[in-house]
Design an enzyme around this catalytic site. Structure first.
Site, short mmCIF file in Angstrom:
data_model
loop_
_atom_site.label_atom_id
_atom_site.label_comp_id
_atom_site.label_asym_id
_atom_site.label_seq_id
_atom_site.Cartn_x
_atom_site.Cartn_y
_atom_site.Cartn_z
N GLU A 1 -55.08 -5.21 -13.88
CA GLU A 1 -54.42 -6.18 -14.76
C GLU A 1 -54.41 -7.59 -14.16
O GLU A 1 -54.64 -8.58 -14.86
CB GLU A 1 -52.99 -5.72 -15.07
N HIS B 1 -42.84 3.66 -18.10
CA HIS B 1 -43.68 3.32 -19.24
C HIS B 1 -42.84 3.05 -20.49
O HIS B 1 -43.34 3.16 -21.61
CB HIS B 1 -44.67 4.45 -19.54
#
Length: 329
Positions: free
Chosen positions: A61, A130
């Site tokens: 990322e 998450h």
């Protein structure tokens, strides 16, 4: 003419239309190309635009966000997809220290027209790492705009606006559990200005404010309250930075009560900001304290009963509305 399409299709149409219009626009992220997107948002886009404009990235990322930010500062208009905003924390340095600050640091010479988008918040049994809702965190960063739509119609118009017209970085928060939701979306081109809330239901007795998938809770609670002749006005923020406080205040002037429903943790949340501003500017219109329902002030667990206990729901929202109306339980 409008037709019913899924949330993911509305997002895809927004990106596709803007990429056809402007060759500077491109999409990059994990699995966006060959796999058609982790949630099939970018399905078919590789076939139309090719690998130079729909780009599969490594699982890095920080790396691909840096590429996107650099491209934006050099005249392109990237769309960077994060598989989930929980993974974007790995790229926070590029978002916070580079994208959001470059215009100020360059004395207005270098803008960063980039859209960061992906799934946000809880989506069932995904565990604590998450399941975080990040709107409030990013809304605290000057130089960034934060969009968090609740339906496909709004999502398409807001995403097209973000890609085409916004010169500042835009954080675009979706929801993994809403990608299949259907909305009536026009075939004709349209854009929705950022910073404009939308009154989804008019009412007279209480104002309920929410955004993203918690709008389902807000609207369902309003429907339940209607059965007891309690008329709730429901406002969808759509964007949380800039925040449309004027629409909320005008509603409170009419209803004299305010309840806020959001998926954030309570400390330093969007509801905290709304509450401060409405009591500051609308104190004389309030007939009861502003109340809110948020996620529990804790990491979200895996067990479904704990997930249900931690997130806002319809019964607790209805109960809260009755409390601000001083009605017996």
């Amino acid at each position: 003419m409008a037709r019913s399409i899924a949330y993911r299709e509305a997002l895809r149409e927004a990106m596709t239309e803007e990429m056809r219009r402007d060759e500077r626009v491109f999409l990059m992220g994990e699995e966006v190309a060959e796999y058609n997107g982790a949630y099939k948002v970018s399905q078919g886009m590789l076939a139309e635009f090719g690998p130079k404009r729909v780009i599969d990235t490594p699982i890095s990322e920080l790396g691909f966000t840096a590429v996107g930010v650099g491209a934006a500062q050099n005249g392109l208009r990237p769309i960077v997809e994060f598989m989930t905003w929980n993974f974007a924390v790995l790229a926070l340095d590029q978002i916070l220290n580079t994208a959001s600050k470059m215009l100020a640091m360059s004395g207005g010479q270098v803008s960063c027209p980039i859209v960061f988008r992906g799934g946000n918040g809880s989506a069932g049994q995904l565990g604590a790492q998450h399941s975080t809702a990040f709107e409030a965190m990013y809304a605290n960063i000057p130089g960034i705009k934060v969009v968090s739509p609740s339906n496909g119609y709004d999502a398409k118009g807001l995403l097209k606006q973000s890609i085409r017209y916004e010169e500042d970085p835009v954080i675009f928060m979706e929801s993994e559990i809403m990608y299949g939701d259907k909305s009536e979306v026009p075939e004709e081109e349209y854009y929705i200005e950022l910073g404009k809330a939308d009154i989804k239901k008019t009412g007279r007795d209480v104002t309920i404010v929410s955004f993203n998938k918690m709008m389902k809770v807000a609207l369902a609670a309003a429907a339940e309250l209607e059965k007891e002749d309690i008329s709730a006005e429901v406002i969808d923020l759509r964007t949380v930075r800039p925040l449309d406080l004027k629409t909320i205040l005008e509603s409170v002037k009419k209803t004299n009560r305010l309840v806020i429903v959001e998926e954030q943790w309570p400390f330093g949340s969007i509801s905290s900001e709304i509450t401060y501003n409405i009591q500051k500017d609308g104190f004389d219109y309030l007939d009861a304290p502003i109340r809110r329902i948020t996620a529990a002030d804790a990491p979200l667990h895996y067990a479904p009963n704990l997930v249900a206990a931690a997130l806002p729901d319809v019964p607790r929202t209805v109960k809260l509305v009755k409390e601000v109306m001083y009605l017996k339980k």
